[in-house]
Design an enzyme around this catalytic site. Structure first.
Site, PDB file in Angstrom:
ATOM      1  N   ASP A 115      -5.526   8.457  -3.010  1.00 32.06           N
ATOM      2  CA  ASP A 115      -4.387   8.299  -3.566  1.00 32.06           C
ATOM      3  C   ASP A 115      -3.636   9.382  -4.019  1.00 32.06           C
ATOM      4  OD1 ASP A 115      -2.374   6.559  -2.271  1.00 32.06           O
ATOM      5  OD2 ASP A 115      -2.553   4.478  -3.840  1.00 32.06           O
ATOM      6  N   LYS A 138      -0.443  -1.078   6.477  1.00 36.57           N
ATOM      7  CA  LYS A 138      -1.479   0.131   5.876  1.00 36.57           C
ATOM      8  C   LYS A 138      -2.898  -0.076   7.186  1.00 36.57           C
ATOM      9  CE  LYS A 138       0.205   2.319   1.633  1.00 36.57           C
ATOM     10  NZ  LYS A 138      -0.206   2.079   0.089  1.00 36.57           N
ATOM     11  N   GLN A 147      -2.413  -1.199  -4.504  1.00 39.55           N
ATOM     12  CA  GLN A 147      -0.816  -0.899  -4.207  1.00 39.55           C
ATOM     13  C   GLN A 147      -0.631  -0.811  -5.909  1.00 39.55           C
ATOM     14  OE1 GLN A 147       0.441  -0.753  -1.009  1.00 39.55           O
ATOM     15  NE2 GLN A 147       2.365  -0.394  -2.986  1.00 39.55           N
TER      16      GLN A 147
END
Ligand code: NAD
Length: 300
Positions: A121, A54, A98
């Site tokens: 997200d 990422k 994460q």
């Protein structure tokens, strides 16, 4: 019959190129780069790989990548304090924690602590509610990527029978909401569904997000259907999806491979959401139609 292979890798590369163009326009107008902060707790090797890729993709798109690594035994308050700092930082447009988090940390509480307008997200309950009610917000990256791939095959999704297999908050549920927003007739099949085969068999669109290698075989697929395989399963035979590609590709009209289908779209959509967030926060217009839908979809 042999299905059209939906090349997610090529589509994602094109999307990332369009994002990089949007980022350079944003930088010229706002005088700064969009900033994405990624928080990794602990040493989980798969998570570390995801965070690294990422960061690399973020930098390649011309954005600023900020990584925070915390030890596996970090106190929940320390993580929440970091999220609060990132919420308050004007140079940060997107925050991603994460998952999975170590068991002593309440992941839902951490997600809820992220500013919904930096929640790139799309996991915050406010963004889930916005999606369900048709308000602008952030949509989870994997299902967003699936819709883009579907639109590269179908110019109109309205009225199509769509079956989503799996009902997780990260993939299945938002996927179903997005298809509903596109006016599909949507069925969600899950672990307690009585006859999953019968539902999938009548679908024009099948999205598989289960985590069972090769569960959906060719005999489940209606001839000509479009099949999107979200599954990523590590087996002795390598990385495989939830769809048995060999048999399903003989029946489907179009199908995503694993790897090289949905997977590359997830990071591309994370970058896309970060650019959109930066645009909203700095009042710089981002042309979403141009960003999301390539003019010549066959080329992507
Ligand atoms: P999850 O474990 O949270 O959810 C799985 C869902 O499958 C559940 O809702 C469950 O009800 C359903 N299910 C289980 N057994 C079933 C059965 N026999 N019949 C029908 N439904 C059944 O998983 P998830 O996070 O949604 O991920 C699903 C898959 O997608 C996994 O393989 C995961 O690795 C992959 N994934 C890929 C990406 C990507 O970027 N491509 C992103 C997220 C997840």
């Amino acid at each position: 019959m042999s299905a059209t292979i939906i090349d997610g890798k090529a589509f994602a590369a094109n999307l990332r190129a369009r994002i990089a163009g949007g980022v350079s326009d944003f930088r010229a107008k706002a005088g700064r780069a969009p900033g994405l902060a990624v928080v990794l707790v602990g040493e989980d090797p798969a998570s570390a790989v995801y965070v690294r890729s990422k960061g690399k993709a973020t930098r390649e798109a011309g954005m600023q990548s900020i990584e925070h690594r915390l030890p596996a035994d970090v106190a929940p308050d320390v993580l929440l304090a970091l999220v609060a700092d990132l919420n308050a930082d004007p140079g940060i447009d997107g925050i991603l924690v994460q998952l999975p988090l170590p068991p002593h940390i309440d992941a839902q509480a951490v997600i809820a602590a992220i500013d919904p307008d930096k929640d790139v997200d799309g996991f915050h309950p406010i963004n889930a509610g916005r999606l369900a009610t048709g308000l602008p917000g952030f949509v989870p990256c994997t299902p967003l990527g699936c819709v883009m791939l579907l639109k590269s095959i179908h110019s109109h999704l309205a009225g199509l029978e769509a079956v989503v297999v799996g009902r997780s908050n990260i993939v299945g549920k938002p996927m179903a909401q997005l298809l509903l927003a596109e006016s599909c007739t949507v069925t969600i099949v899950h672990s307690r569904t009585r006859d999953a085969f019968a539902h999938v068999r009548q679908a024009d669109i099948v999205v598989a997000a289960v985590g069972i290698p090769g569960m959906i075989t060719g005999d489940w697929i209606k001839p000509g259907a479009t099949v999107i395989d979200v599954g990523i399963n590590r087996t002795e035979a390598g990385l495989v999806g939830d769809v048995d590609f060999a048999s399903a590709s003989q029946v489907a009209g179009a199908i995503t491979p694993v790897p090289g289908g949905v997977g590359p779209m997830t990071i591309a959509c994370l970058l896309r959401n970060t650019l959109v967030s930066a645009g909203r926060r700095e009042n710089v217009a981002i042309d979403l139609d141009a960003l999301d839908a390539p003019k010549d979809s066959a080329a992507c």
